[in-house]
Structures are given as structure tokens and as C-alpha cells.
Design an enzyme around this catalytic site. Sequence first.
Site, PDB file in Angstrom:
ATOM      1  N   SER A  24       0.836  -1.211   0.000  1.00  0.00           N
ATOM      2  CA  SER A  24       0.000   0.000   0.000  1.00  0.00           C
ATOM      3  C   SER A  24       0.863   1.251   0.000  1.00  0.00           C
ATOM      4  O   SER A  24       2.020   1.219   0.442  1.00  0.00           O
ATOM      5  CB  SER A  24      -0.939  -0.006   1.204  1.00  0.00           C
ATOM      6  N   GLU A  26       0.913   5.522   0.809  1.00  0.00           N
ATOM      7  CA  GLU A  26       0.253   6.623   1.522  1.00  0.00           C
ATOM      8  C   GLU A  26       0.582   7.959   0.845  1.00  0.00           C
ATOM      9  O   GLU A  26       1.740   8.223   0.510  1.00  0.00           O
ATOM     10  CB  GLU A  26       0.729   6.634   2.974  1.00  0.00           C
ATOM     11  N   ASP A 118      -2.014  14.135  16.441  1.00  0.00           N
ATOM     12  CA  ASP A 118      -1.007  14.779  17.306  1.00  0.00           C
ATOM     13  C   ASP A 118      -1.544  16.104  17.822  1.00  0.00           C
ATOM     14  O   ASP A 118      -2.400  16.720  17.186  1.00  0.00           O
ATOM     15  CB  ASP A 118       0.278  15.022  16.508  1.00  0.00           C
ATOM     16  N   PHE A 227      11.856  13.735  10.876  1.00  0.00           N
ATOM     17  CA  PHE A 227      10.719  12.821  11.084  1.00  0.00           C
ATOM     18  C   PHE A 227      10.927  11.949  12.323  1.00  0.00           C
ATOM     19  O   PHE A 227      10.032  11.790  13.144  1.00  0.00           O
ATOM     20  CB  PHE A 227      10.530  11.886   9.886  1.00  0.00           C
ATOM     21  N   HIS A 277       3.508  -0.978   3.919  1.00  0.00           N
ATOM     22  CA  HIS A 277       2.812   0.297   3.686  1.00  0.00           C
ATOM     23  C   HIS A 277       3.893   1.370   3.504  1.00  0.00           C
ATOM     24  O   HIS A 277       4.646   1.649   4.433  1.00  0.00           O
ATOM     25  CB  HIS A 277       1.938   0.623   4.902  1.00  0.00           C
TER      26      HIS A 277
END
Length: 296
Positions: A24, A26, A118, A227, A277
Amino acid sequence: MNQSPTSSRRIDEVLGHGGKPAVSFEFFPPKTESGWAQLYSAIGELHAIKPSYVSVTYGAGGSTRAKTVDLVARIQRELGLCAMAHLTCVGHTADELGGILDDLWQQGVQNVLALRGDPPAGQTDFKPTDGGFAHADELVAFARGRHDFCIGVAGYPEGHPQCLNKTRDLEHLKRKLDNGGHFVVTQLFFDNDEFYRFRDAARKMGITAPIVAGIMPVTNVTQIKRFISMCGAKIPHPLLLKLEAVEHDPAGAARAGIAYAIDQCRDLLNHGVDGLHFYTLNKSTATVQICREVFK
Ligand code: FAD
């Protein structure tokens, strides 16, 4: 986007049935014209890999939030891809979340990644909106009660940064699944041993749902350091040394990041992962190269 037949597939129909692991991708809804052009180009390239499903993130606020629903519905309608909308509790009452879920359902989107979200920029603690939800488990239960959605939830191989106890964090994950979640997508990680320990502990706790591994192909060293400082994932020392050696050489950094991700994905597949993913950041080059190499 090109026209092709609508897909109404649910992700729980393609995950965890002993078949091939799912793949998958994103995406996020862009804010600019050039961002949209880049997104369409990436989706076009990645479509050729025949993903099991794609997903679209839900922004922390502002105009991109409505775009998540539109983009997911459009990808599903026009490209015939199975698609999932992310949804967070941030800044929403239950009524508002209900409206978004109704909209998704009416547009034929059956897959939702139910998240807490968040805290907004500048805040350290998550404060629920009055009349809203404090944790994702409440959103999962609410979404299940609203329509017959297939629901994904977030999992954290290295623990969620706000939960100091990994067993407690796993108990929270289990509650999301007990409340109606169908599968788990993990936060990005680089150390597969962290993932295997997390998966073993989850299975021991009675979590039987498919667990999809979140993969971030590193193409920019500064960006990946930012990140991981936010999400709590660690970069294994050998990878860090390799990346730092090419920090000022973008092509070299991309080569090193792609090579690492290829090895990481092969190892996960050899260890029976339910799905991969890819956090694409709306770019296709690295993910296409990794998938072509890993699935050839
Ligand atoms: P929760 O499951 O609610 O967990 C949050 C914290 O609370 C954890 O520390 C947990 O241990 C604890 N907790 C959970 N339940 C309880 C409870 N009942 N009682 C006490 N403590 C509890 N963010 C976005 O804004 N948009 C996105 O599109 C997005 N997509 C994501 C996709 C994936 C695959 C992942 C892994 C994360 C994504 N995020 C996104 C980030 C996510 O919103 C943050 O990680 C957020 O801090 C936690 O969300 P959650 O759904 O895991 O929350």
C-alpha cells in the site's frame, strides 16, 4: 486521473487471508498547484505497481482536511483503486466526525484509518475537543457504530512517544482492535528486530489482526532526522553512518536509502509480514524502485 471502474473493495478482504502480503501507498493532500501535479504524477507511476490499497492522510487543520475525503473518493472512483481515508480526532466534536464518516460512506469509501492525531503545533499534550474523543479507541467504536467500515489503527513498534511503557501501549492497541479495528498499520521503523519483537508481543497479548509494516524510503537525510525526532523511531547505527557519509550528496543519499529499504522489505517478507505500507510523501521514484526490486 484516467477513468477506470470503481472498486468497492475493503482492505480486510485483501489482508491476512494467507495470500500474498499487501502493498500500500500513503499520500497526503497537497496545498499548492505544483503539489497536486506532483501527486498525480506519483499516483500514475505507483498505479502501475498494482497496490492492494492506497491511503490519504488527514491534516492537522485547515483546508486540506476536506481534501482528504475528496481525494480518497476520487482515487477510488476514477482509478478503481481500493482506498482508505485517515481521520483524526483533533479539533472535532463527535458530531463533526460523524458528518465526515457519513460523507465517506455516501461516497463509497469503506476504509478508515482511525487516529487520535497529534497535538496542534505549539502544544505538547493532546487536549480533546469538548464533545470529541480523547483517544483513537473511542473513534474506532464510534466509526463502527456509524457504518460498517473496515477500520485500520496505528501501531508503534518502538512504542508511542507519549507512552513510556510498551506493554501499556500494546494494551491500548488491543483496545482499538477490540473496539472494532480490523488491522494495524505501523509507524515507520528501520530496525526490523523492533518490528518482530512488537509483533511477537502483540500476538502473545492475543492480538490476531493483520499487522502491516510502515516503510519510509529515505531520500533526504535532513528530512528523515526531523521525522524520527517527531515519531520516536530510531535509525540503526550502521544506516546512520552510511547516511551521514552522503548527507551532502542527494543522489548518494537516495541510493543508500533505497538499498537499505530493499533489504529491509526483503527481510520482512521472508519473516511473513502481512503487508508493506510505504510512506511515499507524494513521490514515486524510490518506492517504485524498491517495489520492482523486492517483488520481481
Ligand atoms: P491513540 O491510539 O489514541 O494513542 C495515543 C497515546 O495515548 C498513546 O501513547 C497510547 O498508548 C495512549 N492511549 C491510547 N488509548 C488510551 C486510553 N484509552 N487511555 C489512556 N491512554 C491511551 N496523524 C495525523 O494527524 N494525520 C494522519 O493522517 C496520520 N496518519 C498516521 C498513519 C499511521 C500509520 C500512523 C502510525 C500514524 C499516523 N498519524 C497521523 C500520527 C498519529 O496521529 C500520532 O501518532 C498520534 O500521536 C497518535 O495517534 P493514535 O491513533 O495512535 O492514538
